[in-house]
Design a protein around this motif. Structure first.
Motif, PDB file in Angstrom:
ATOM      1  N   GLU A   1       0.832  -1.199   0.000  1.00 61.06           N
ATOM      2  CA  GLU A   1       0.000   0.000   0.000  1.00 61.06           C
ATOM      3  C   GLU A   1       0.870   1.254   0.000  1.00 61.06           C
ATOM      4  O   GLU A   1       2.042   1.213   0.366  1.00 61.06           O
ATOM      5  N   ARG A   2       0.269   2.365  -0.369  1.00 64.84           N
ATOM      6  CA  ARG A   2       0.971   3.651  -0.447  1.00 64.84           C
ATOM      7  C   ARG A   2       1.671   3.976   0.881  1.00 64.84           C
ATOM      8  O   ARG A   2       2.808   4.416   0.894  1.00 64.84           O
ATOM      9  N   ARG A   3       0.998   3.783   1.998  1.00 67.67           N
ATOM     10  CA  ARG A   3       1.582   4.111   3.300  1.00 67.67           C
ATOM     11  C   ARG A   3       2.870   3.318   3.555  1.00 67.67           C
ATOM     12  O   ARG A   3       3.793   3.807   4.178  1.00 67.67           O
ATOM     13  N   GLN A   4       2.912   2.088   3.036  1.00 73.63           N
ATOM     14  CA  GLN A   4       4.113   1.271   3.198  1.00 73.63           C
ATOM     15  C   GLN A   4       5.277   1.855   2.401  1.00 73.63           C
ATOM     16  O   GLN A   4       6.413   1.875   2.865  1.00 73.63           O
ATOM     17  N   TYR A   5       4.995   2.331   1.191  1.00 74.10           N
ATOM     18  CA  TYR A   5       6.043   2.958   0.387  1.00 74.10           C
ATOM     19  C   TYR A   5       6.488   4.279   1.006  1.00 74.10           C
ATOM     20  O   TYR A   5       7.663   4.633   0.962  1.00 74.10           O
ATOM     21  N   GLU A   6       5.544   5.018   1.595  1.00 77.64           N
ATOM     22  CA  GLU A   6       5.901   6.266   2.276  1.00 77.64           C
ATOM     23  C   GLU A   6       6.831   5.980   3.456  1.00 77.64           C
ATOM     24  O   GLU A   6       7.805   6.687   3.670  1.00 77.64           O
ATOM     25  N   GLU A   7       6.521   4.934   4.214  1.00 79.78           N
ATOM     26  CA  GLU A   7       7.390   4.562   5.339  1.00 79.78           C
ATOM     27  C   GLU A   7       8.753   4.106   4.833  1.00 79.78           C
ATOM     28  O   GLU A   7       9.790   4.425   5.419  1.00 79.78           O
ATOM     29  N   LEU A   8       8.767   3.355   3.749  1.00 82.62           N
ATOM     30  CA  LEU A   8      10.032   2.923   3.157  1.00 82.62           C
ATOM     31  C   LEU A   8      10.874   4.133   2.749  1.00 82.62           C
ATOM     32  O   LEU A   8      12.080   4.171   2.990  1.00 82.62           O
ATOM     33  N   ALA A   9      10.240   5.127   2.150  1.00 84.05           N
ATOM     34  CA  ALA A   9      10.955   6.349   1.762  1.00 84.05           C
ATOM     35  C   ALA A   9      11.556   7.020   2.981  1.00 84.05           C
ATOM     36  O   ALA A   9      12.713   7.480   2.947  1.00 84.05           O
ATOM     37  N   ARG A  10      10.825   7.083   4.094  1.00 89.30           N
ATOM     38  CA  ARG A  10      11.367   7.665   5.341  1.00 89.30           C
ATOM     39  C   ARG A  10      12.551   6.856   5.850  1.00 89.30           C
ATOM     40  O   ARG A  10      13.566   7.403   6.269  1.00 89.30           O
ATOM     41  N   GLN A  11      12.419   5.538   5.827  1.00 86.76           N
ATOM     42  CA  GLN A  11      13.505   4.688   6.324  1.00 86.76           C
ATOM     43  C   GLN A  11      14.748   4.803   5.446  1.00 86.76           C
ATOM     44  O   GLN A  11      15.875   4.814   5.949  1.00 86.76           O
ATOM     45  N   LEU A  12      14.553   4.883   4.133  1.00 86.36           N
ATOM     46  CA  LEU A  12      15.701   5.031   3.234  1.00 86.36           C
ATOM     47  C   LEU A  12      16.389   6.376   3.449  1.00 86.36           C
ATOM     48  O   LEU A  12      17.620   6.465   3.378  1.00 86.36           O
ATOM     49  N   SER A  13      15.631   7.415   3.738  1.00 87.79           N
ATOM     50  CA  SER A  13      16.237   8.708   4.064  1.00 87.79           C
ATOM     51  C   SER A  13      17.090   8.590   5.321  1.00 87.79           C
ATOM     52  O   SER A  13      18.163   9.189   5.413  1.00 87.79           O
ATOM     53  N   ALA A  14      16.624   7.812   6.279  1.00 87.68           N
ATOM     54  CA  ALA A  14      17.368   7.632   7.526  1.00 87.68           C
ATOM     55  C   ALA A  14      18.672   6.865   7.303  1.00 87.68           C
ATOM     56  O   ALA A  14      19.612   6.986   8.095  1.00 87.68           O
ATOM     57  N   ILE A  15      18.751   6.098   6.225  1.00 88.84           N
ATOM     58  CA  ILE A  15      19.991   5.380   5.924  1.00 88.84           C
ATOM     59  C   ILE A  15      21.126   6.364   5.666  1.00 88.84           C
ATOM     60  O   ILE A  15      22.289   6.063   5.907  1.00 88.84           O
ATOM     61  N   GLY A  16      20.780   7.570   5.233  1.00 89.80           N
ATOM     62  CA  GLY A  16      21.794   8.612   5.070  1.00 89.80           C
ATOM     63  C   GLY A  16      22.548   8.845   6.368  1.00 89.80           C
ATOM     64  O   GLY A  16      23.773   9.038   6.360  1.00 89.80           O
ATOM     65  N   ALA A  17      21.850   8.817   7.495  1.00 83.64           N
ATOM     66  CA  ALA A  17      22.501   8.991   8.798  1.00 83.64           C
ATOM     67  C   ALA A  17      23.455   7.831   9.088  1.00 83.64           C
ATOM     68  O   ALA A  17      24.541   8.030   9.636  1.00 83.64           O
ATOM     69  N   VAL A  18      23.055   6.634   8.696  1.00 86.23           N
ATOM     70  CA  VAL A  18      23.921   5.463   8.881  1.00 86.23           C
ATOM     71  C   VAL A  18      25.186   5.620   8.030  1.00 86.23           C
ATOM     72  O   VAL A  18      26.308   5.408   8.505  1.00 86.23           O
ATOM     73  N   LYS A  19      25.011   6.029   6.765  1.00 82.81           N
ATOM     74  CA  LYS A  19      26.164   6.220   5.881  1.00 82.81           C
ATOM     75  C   LYS A  19      27.090   7.314   6.410  1.00 82.81           C
ATOM     76  O   LYS A  19      28.319   7.171   6.358  1.00 82.81           O
ATOM     77  N   ARG A  20      26.511   8.417   6.933  1.00 85.54           N
ATOM     78  CA  ARG A  20      27.356   9.475   7.497  1.00 85.54           C
ATOM     79  C   ARG A  20      28.096   8.974   8.726  1.00 85.54           C
ATOM     80  O   ARG A  20      29.253   9.325   8.949  1.00 85.54           O
ATOM     81  N   GLY A  21      27.448   8.144   9.525  1.00 82.21           N
ATOM     82  CA  GLY A  21      28.107   7.561  10.697  1.00 82.21           C
ATOM     83  C   GLY A  21      29.272   6.675  10.294  1.00 82.21           C
ATOM     84  O   GLY A  21      30.349   6.731  10.899  1.00 82.21           O
ATOM     85  N   LEU A  22      29.075   5.882   9.263  1.00 82.78           N
ATOM     86  CA  LEU A  22      30.165   5.035   8.777  1.00 82.78           C
ATOM     87  C   LEU A  22      31.289   5.890   8.180  1.00 82.78           C
ATOM     88  O   LEU A  22      32.468   5.567   8.344  1.00 82.78           O
ATOM     89  N   ALA A  23      30.937   6.973   7.519  1.00 88.77           N
ATOM     90  CA  ALA A  23      31.955   7.854   6.935  1.00 88.77           C
ATOM     91  C   ALA A  23      32.827   8.478   8.024  1.00 88.77           C
ATOM     92  O   ALA A  23      34.029   8.680   7.830  1.00 88.77           O
ATOM     93  N   ARG A  24      32.233   8.755   9.193  1.00 89.16           N
ATOM     94  CA  ARG A  24      32.995   9.369  10.285  1.00 89.16           C
ATOM     95  C   ARG A  24      34.056   8.442  10.867  1.00 89.16           C
ATOM     96  O   ARG A  24      34.994   8.909  11.495  1.00 89.16           O
ATOM     97  N   ILE A  25      33.915   7.142  10.652  1.00 82.42           N
ATOM     98  CA  ILE A  25      34.916   6.224  11.211  1.00 82.42           C
ATOM     99  C   ILE A  25      36.071   5.975  10.247  1.00 82.42           C
ATOM    100  O   ILE A  25      37.042   5.320  10.601  1.00 82.42           O
ATOM    101  N   LEU A  26      35.960   6.521   9.024  1.00 82.24           N
ATOM    102  CA  LEU A  26      37.067   6.377   8.071  1.00 82.24           C
ATOM    103  C   LEU A  26      38.250   7.223   8.532  1.00 82.24           C
ATOM    104  O   LEU A  26      38.060   8.289   9.116  1.00 82.24           O
TER     105      LEU A  26
END
Length: 160
Positions: free
Chosen positions: A3-28
């Motif tokens: 359903e649309r709401r599931q894709y909207e939540e997925l979009a929010r979660q994928l945006s949050a992955i940016g924070a994970v990637k930035r966190g990993l970048a900080r340990i380089l």
């Protein structure tokens, strides 16, 4: 189909992955920012290549690629040798030092991920890896598909 709401939540979660990637970048390490790490990773995965191919794989402009390549070359992590087919071009190759740096980066990433996901089961990690690979493959298919026309209202039935 979801359903649309599931894709909207997925979009929010994928945006949050940016924070994970930035966190990993900080340990380089400071001498190897994310762009440099990406160059080393792609040369390891795909082998020697021209800078134009590297730019394509990085999905960035040649000027950005050139800066990343100059940086890793400065540290001796790659070799830039003349292309035998076109002496104006260079073939980029990972050096032994580059492989060692990549192994160090990989170990750093693995330790960080293992720490963050310590409470995940092996099956959950495998399942997450499979879902991410499937998502990436879906986007590869989406990018290679011909452009889809935008929806145009049906004007044929409208009286003139």
């Amino acid at each position: 189909m979801a359903e649309r709401r599931q894709y909207e939540e997925l979009a929010r979660q994928l945006s949050a992955i940016g924070a994970v990637k930035r966190g990993l970048a900080r340990i380089l390490p400071p001498e190897c920012p994310t762009g440099s790490a990406a160059v080393l990773t792609l040369l390891d995965r795909h082998g020697p290549m021209r800078m134009s191919r590297l730019a394509e794989l990085l999905s960035v402009d040649m000027s950005v690629t050139s800066r990343h390549v100059a940086h890793v070359a400065q540290y001796g992590w790659i070799d830039r040798s003349p292309d035998p087919c076109d002496r104006r071009s260079r073939i980029l190759r990972l050096t032994a030092d580059g492989r060692a740096k990549l192994a160090e980066l990989s170990e750093t990433y693995v330790r960080a991920l293992a720490g963050c996901l310590a409470d995940w089961s092996d099956e959950e990690v495998d399942q997450f890896n499979a879902y991410l690979a499937r998502l990436r493959d879906g986007f590869d298919d989406f990018r290679s598909a011909p452009a889809r026309p935008t929806h145009q209202p049906d004007t044929a039935a409208t009286p003139t």
